[in-house]
Write a protein that holds these residues in place. Sequence first.
Motif, PDB file in Angstrom:
ATOM      1  N   UNK A  21       0.806  -1.221   0.000  1.00 41.99           N
ATOM      2  CA  UNK A  21       0.000   0.000   0.000  1.00 41.99           C
ATOM      3  C   UNK A  21       0.840   1.273   0.000  1.00 41.99           C
ATOM      4  N   UNK A  22       2.025   1.205   0.609  1.00 43.05           N
ATOM      5  CA  UNK A  22       2.908   2.370   0.653  1.00 43.05           C
ATOM      6  C   UNK A  22       4.344   1.898   0.743  1.00 43.05           C
ATOM      7  N   UNK A  23       5.213   2.549   0.005  1.00 37.40           N
ATOM      8  CA  UNK A  23       6.635   2.229   0.065  1.00 37.40           C
ATOM      9  C   UNK A  23       7.421   3.498  -0.225  1.00 37.40           C
ATOM     10  N   UNK A  24       7.784   4.223   0.843  1.00 39.78           N
ATOM     11  CA  UNK A  24       8.568   5.442   0.709  1.00 39.78           C
ATOM     12  C   UNK A  24       9.870   5.275   1.471  1.00 39.78           C
ATOM     13  N   UNK A  25      10.652   6.345   1.484  1.00 42.13           N
ATOM     14  CA  UNK A  25      11.945   6.274   2.177  1.00 42.13           C
ATOM     15  C   UNK A  25      11.759   6.010   3.666  1.00 42.13           C
ATOM     16  N   UNK A  26      10.640   6.448   4.232  1.00 38.38           N
ATOM     17  CA  UNK A  26      10.419   6.301   5.670  1.00 38.38           C
ATOM     18  C   UNK A  26       9.332   5.284   6.025  1.00 38.38           C
ATOM     19  N   UNK A  27       8.330   5.123   5.176  1.00 30.06           N
ATOM     20  CA  UNK A  27       7.161   4.328   5.551  1.00 30.06           C
ATOM     21  C   UNK A  27       6.947   3.160   4.605  1.00 30.06           C
ATOM     22  N   UNK A  28       6.638   1.990   5.186  1.00 30.80           N
ATOM     23  CA  UNK A  28       6.214   0.818   4.431  1.00 30.80           C
ATOM     24  C   UNK A  28       4.923   0.315   5.067  1.00 30.80           C
ATOM     25  N   UNK A  29       3.916   0.083   4.249  1.00 32.26           N
ATOM     26  CA  UNK A  29       2.636  -0.420   4.729  1.00 32.26           C
ATOM     27  C   UNK A  29       2.044  -1.340   3.677  1.00 32.26           C
ATOM     28  N   UNK A  30       1.656  -2.542   4.080  1.00 34.59           N
ATOM     29  CA  UNK A  30       1.081  -3.469   3.124  1.00 34.59           C
ATOM     30  C   UNK A  30       0.123  -4.436   3.807  1.00 34.59           C
ATOM     31  N   UNK A  31      -0.693  -5.111   3.015  1.00 37.39           N
ATOM     32  CA  UNK A  31      -1.673  -6.050   3.547  1.00 37.39           C
ATOM     33  C   UNK A  31      -1.571  -7.395   2.841  1.00 37.39           C
ATOM     34  N   UNK A  32      -1.963  -8.434   3.548  1.00 37.80           N
ATOM     35  CA  UNK A  32      -1.889  -9.796   3.017  1.00 37.80           C
ATOM     36  C   UNK A  32      -3.028 -10.606   3.621  1.00 37.80           C
TER      37      UNK A  32
END
Length: 247
Positions: free
Chosen positions: A137-148
């Motif tokens: 869902x998000x992949x930046x230099x500071x934040x990673x967010x994903x769902x499975x």
Amino acid sequence: MQHGPQWVVCFAAALCCPAFAADPAGAPPSGTADHGPWTGSAELGGVATTGNTETSSLDAKFKLNYTSGPWTDTARLGTLHVSSSGTTTANRTYGSLDSKYALAPSDFVFANLRGTHDQFSGYSYQASASLGIGRLLAHTRRVILSTEIGAGYRQSRLIGGPTGKEPILRLHGKFQYRFSRRAHFSQKLTAIAGSQNTELEVVSGLTTSITGALALKVSYTVLHNSKVSAGLKKTDTFTSINLVDHF
């Protein structure tokens, strides 16, 4: 190390997809040698006291990743043992195997095998297999967010009870915030829900690099089973401080 009911705020998030195998939360610190498709880490923490109080604890974890093209395979193994004055107060061993195939930069499919033995959960063992899909869902230099999310089958056995078998729904996830190149916060959630029992595991951790491949990690784990044997609490918590060696 504590055991008991705790209130915890957690959100669904998941492991980064294979297209982003160099996950900052699990990647070796800068300056670590390149080992090609193989990466991993080993964690170890322990305390021992003698005299008026005799206690000992061991917390060990091992992770190994192999990445080849769109495939990423991950094996995890861990054990936790705590004793006080010769009496065991925590005894847990667990392991998992994950295989993921990237369909697109933000989408993947997965297969997961998971097994746990926890002497004080009321279960002799819980083992599950599941298949599903995931999205970053998000992949930046500071934040990673994903769902499975996926579905599968679980076999478990209460201590002194019969073996139970049931279909399950599995949710696994991860959130990460990187403060700097050397420090990050992460929170992982695994929920395995069935008609007989729902397992919930939430692991929150703060990791900071010491030097080279060596890091220090402080983590807080919440384990919950919706169904346990009479006289046992449904929720256990563990706090640990480990040294982590990335390779």
